[in-house]
Design a protein around this motif. Structure first.
Motif, PDB file in Angstrom:
ATOM      1  N   VAL A  82      -2.121  -0.545 -12.274  1.00 43.51           N
ATOM      2  CA  VAL A  82      -1.672  -1.369 -11.155  1.00 43.51           C
ATOM      3  C   VAL A  82      -0.832  -2.501 -11.746  1.00 43.51           C
ATOM      4  O   VAL A  82      -1.348  -3.329 -12.497  1.00 43.51           O
ATOM      5  CB  VAL A  82      -2.865  -1.945 -10.356  1.00 43.51           C
ATOM      6  N   PRO A  83       0.461  -2.522 -11.448  1.00 41.45           N
ATOM      7  CA  PRO A  83       1.322  -3.559 -12.016  1.00 41.45           C
ATOM      8  C   PRO A  83       0.962  -4.956 -11.503  1.00 41.45           C
ATOM      9  O   PRO A  83       0.428  -5.107 -10.399  1.00 41.45           O
ATOM     10  CB  PRO A  83       2.724  -3.171 -11.538  1.00 41.45           C
ATOM     11  N   ALA A  84       1.282  -5.955 -12.305  1.00 40.99           N
ATOM     12  CA  ALA A  84       1.087  -7.344 -11.879  1.00 40.99           C
ATOM     13  C   ALA A  84       1.878  -7.583 -10.596  1.00 40.99           C
ATOM     14  O   ALA A  84       2.934  -6.986 -10.380  1.00 40.99           O
ATOM     15  CB  ALA A  84       1.552  -8.286 -12.976  1.00 40.99           C
ATOM     16  N   GLY A  85       1.344  -8.421  -9.733  1.00 43.39           N
ATOM     17  CA  GLY A  85       2.025  -8.753  -8.482  1.00 43.39           C
ATOM     18  C   GLY A  85       1.847  -7.708  -7.389  1.00 43.39           C
ATOM     19  O   GLY A  85       2.571  -7.722  -6.402  1.00 43.39           O
ATOM     20  N   HIS A  86       0.896  -6.773  -7.569  1.00 46.05           N
ATOM     21  CA  HIS A  86       0.629  -5.747  -6.572  1.00 46.05           C
ATOM     22  C   HIS A  86      -0.799  -5.905  -6.049  1.00 46.05           C
ATOM     23  O   HIS A  86      -1.652  -6.477  -6.713  1.00 46.05           O
ATOM     24  CB  HIS A  86       0.798  -4.352  -7.173  1.00 46.05           C
ATOM     25  N   ARG A  87      -1.033  -5.380  -4.854  1.00 46.67           N
ATOM     26  CA  ARG A  87      -2.372  -5.383  -4.275  1.00 46.67           C
ATOM     27  C   ARG A  87      -2.766  -3.941  -4.001  1.00 46.67           C
ATOM     28  O   ARG A  87      -1.917  -3.082  -3.778  1.00 46.67           O
ATOM     29  CB  ARG A  87      -2.417  -6.213  -3.002  1.00 46.67           C
ATOM     30  N   LEU A  88      -4.059  -3.681  -4.059  1.00 45.59           N
ATOM     31  CA  LEU A  88      -4.546  -2.335  -3.804  1.00 45.59           C
ATOM     32  C   LEU A  88      -4.703  -2.097  -2.306  1.00 45.59           C
ATOM     33  O   LEU A  88      -5.233  -2.940  -1.586  1.00 45.59           O
ATOM     34  CB  LEU A  88      -5.883  -2.108  -4.498  1.00 45.59           C
ATOM     35  N   VAL A  89      -4.242  -0.944  -1.861  1.00 39.81           N
ATOM     36  CA  VAL A  89      -4.383  -0.512  -0.477  1.00 39.81           C
ATOM     37  C   VAL A  89      -5.106   0.832  -0.520  1.00 39.81           C
ATOM     38  O   VAL A  89      -4.685   1.746  -1.224  1.00 39.81           O
ATOM     39  CB  VAL A  89      -3.012  -0.371   0.216  1.00 39.81           C
ATOM     40  N   PHE A  90      -6.204   0.931   0.214  1.00 39.15           N
ATOM     41  CA  PHE A  90      -7.022   2.137   0.232  1.00 39.15           C
ATOM     42  C   PHE A  90      -6.727   2.922   1.509  1.00 39.15           C
ATOM     43  O   PHE A  90      -6.858   2.378   2.609  1.00 39.15           O
ATOM     44  CB  PHE A  90      -8.508   1.774   0.168  1.00 39.15           C
ATOM     45  N   LEU A  91      -6.341   4.169   1.350  1.00 40.41           N
ATOM     46  CA  LEU A  91      -6.022   5.028   2.480  1.00 40.41           C
ATOM     47  C   LEU A  91      -7.177   6.004   2.688  1.00 40.41           C
ATOM     48  O   LEU A  91      -7.553   6.734   1.764  1.00 40.41           O
ATOM     49  CB  LEU A  91      -4.725   5.795   2.224  1.00 40.41           C
TER      50      LEU A  91
END
Length: 130
Positions: free
Chosen positions: A19-28
């Motif tokens: 997960v790159p810096a500046g990203h948020r996790l989204v769970f589908l």
């Protein structure tokens, strides 16, 4: 990028995804081959195509795209559905990951899905720019 200290992946997946810096996790949530009008596609390949269309639509609504996927978990109701699902996945992945930088993946065959006509279900995690 997979390390050289493990065997290469057996298919279109990566052993790990970052997960790159500046990203948020989204769970589908697990997606089935159900179209927006509520109809269920027939067969694993058609259900797979609809699942990938659903995933893309969900990511688009989140301001992201399939290239942001970092993990997929696929559940098949039988090994009989493997070839059809793989055909649908190959079609989507050729469009989504032309450079071959695939997300991490798990595929399992289970006793049953939520209904007898469902052949495949796919859930996902995406790393979306914050």
């Amino acid at each position: 990028m997979d390390p050289e200290t493990v065997a290469p992946p057996l298919g279109r997946y990566s052993h790990l995804a970052e997960v790159p810096a500046g990203h948020r996790l989204v769970f589908l949530a697990g997606q089935l081959g159900v179209a927006p009008d509520g109809t269920l596609a027939t067969g694993a390949e058609a259900q797979g195509r609809q699942i990938f269309a659903n995933l893309e639509a969900l990511l688009t609504a989140e301001g992201a795209g399939p290239e942001h996927l970092v993990k997929l978990v696929t559940l098949l109701a039988s090994t009989e559905h493997l070839a059809g699902y793989r055909a649908a996945q190959a079609e989507a992945f050729a469009k989504w990951f032309p450079d071959g930088d695939f997300p991490a993946q798990t595929l399992a065959v289970v006793a049953a899905l939520a209904g007898p006509d469902y052949t495949v279900e796919v859930e996902a995690i995406a790393a979306v720019p914050a």
